[in-house]
Design a protein around this motif. Structure first.
Motif, short mmCIF file in Angstrom:
data_model
loop_
_atom_site.label_atom_id
_atom_site.label_comp_id
_atom_site.label_asym_id
_atom_site.label_seq_id
_atom_site.Cartn_x
_atom_site.Cartn_y
_atom_site.Cartn_z
N MET A 63 0.83 -1.20 0.00
CA MET A 63 0.00 0.00 0.00
C MET A 63 0.87 1.26 0.00
O MET A 63 0.60 2.22 -0.74
CB MET A 63 -0.93 0.00 1.21
N ALA A 64 1.91 1.27 0.80
CA ALA A 64 2.81 2.43 0.82
C ALA A 64 3.45 2.64 -0.54
O ALA A 64 3.62 3.78 -1.00
CB ALA A 64 3.87 2.24 1.90
N GLN A 65 3.80 1.55 -1.21
CA GLN A 65 4.42 1.65 -2.53
C GLN A 65 3.41 2.12 -3.57
O GLN A 65 3.75 2.91 -4.46
CB GLN A 65 5.02 0.29 -2.90
N ALA A 66 2.16 1.66 -3.48
CA ALA A 66 1.12 2.12 -4.40
C ALA A 66 0.90 3.62 -4.26
O ALA A 66 0.78 4.35 -5.26
CB ALA A 66 -0.18 1.36 -4.12
N GLN A 67 0.87 4.10 -3.04
CA GLN A 67 0.70 5.53 -2.81
C GLN A 67 1.89 6.32 -3.35
O GLN A 67 1.71 7.42 -3.90
CB GLN A 67 0.51 5.80 -1.31
#
Length: 280
Positions: free
Chosen positions: A148-152
């Protein structure tokens, strides 16, 4: 522009054979590509399935005369075999203006298997489109928190690049690193995202708002029709049913220029299927 993206699993097929030549051959059969984006490319990993002890980016460069090859190592480590690297690759026959490598967030997730992740960006000049930023990446598989952090972060990279295009730095032609760069709102993001279209991480990447937005090429062409699978078609070690986790996303400036998208559902040269798009 014709682009092929493929998670190659260090060029290891479902038969356990590692072959960079086979990967390039199948990619060429799928499309006469101007840009080839590969994920899970290895340098000196002899203990993985099939033995990837060789320098795979160097082999790709040999197999693609006339192309420039840019390898971004998400993992760059020294071990009992010497220096080993693992990451993503962009090869292109188009003129290149700039190359950037971005480390993606890697927040701690106690006890969960994971590795660092990154995104390589090549700004190139297409004869029909003009300057385009091509981004390729491979997000974390096991840690949802990290994914999720990487997607953001991928959404933030789009917004940052588009803001730079709209509000460029002070012009400079002094020959130093401050010399003016080419900034463009035309961008393509592709790779293995390790999430499905129904998951929150997909929404985080494609979220609207701000100066720009990522758009899924499949949905631009097919509307609400279910995505064709790109993973677990033949190898079911990571789940019981085929899923889609490999996408080609485009910025606002290119959303009306996606002409076609093809998936090679037959090849077993990797555990993922390659995806080809044409943008014109």
């Amino acid at each position: 522009m014709r682009l092929v993206t493929w998670n190659t699993q260090w060029c290891c097929g479902n038969d356990g054979v590692v072959s960079v030549e086979r990967i390039v051959e199948h990619a060429r059969a799928l499309a006469d590509f101007d840009v080839l984006c590969l994920q899970e490319v290895a340098v000196n990993y002899p203990r993985v399935q099939g033995n990837a002890a060789h320098d795979q980016p160097a082999i790709v460069e040999q197999l693609l005369p006339g192309f420039q090859v840019f390898f971004g190592a998400a993992v760059d480590e020294w071990n009992e075999h010497g220096r080993s690297r693992f990451g993503n690759l962009i090869a292109t026959r188009l003129p290149v203006l700039q190359v950037q490598h971005h480390a993606l967030p890697y927040p701690a997730d106690d006890g969960v298997r994971s590795m660092p992740r990154m995104c390589t960006v090549v700004t190139l000049r297409d004869p029909a489109l003009g300057p385009v930023r091509v981004l390729t990446t491979h997000l974390e598989f096991y840690s949802k928190k990290q994914r999720m952090a990487q997607a953001q972060a991928l959404r933030a990279l789009l917004l940052e690049g588009s803001e730079q295009a709209a509000h460029p730095p002070e012009p400079s032609d002094d020959g130093s690193p401050f010399r003016s760069k080419t900034h463009t709102a035309q961008a393509i993001l592709c790779g293995d995202f390790n999430f499905e279209p129904t998951e929150p991480e997909y929404g985080a990447v494609t979220q609207g708002g701000g100066i720009d937005q990522w758009h899924d090429s499949w949905r631009l062409l097919n509307g609400a029709a279910p995505h064709a699978p790109t993973f677990r078609i033949y190898d079911r070690r990571f789940g019981p049913e085929p899923v889609t986790s490999d996408f080609v996303l485009v910025s606002n400036a290119l959303r009306d220029r996606v002409r076609s998208l093809r998936i090679d559902a037959d090849t077993q040269a990797s555990d993922h299927q390659p995806v080809a798009v044409e943008i014109a």
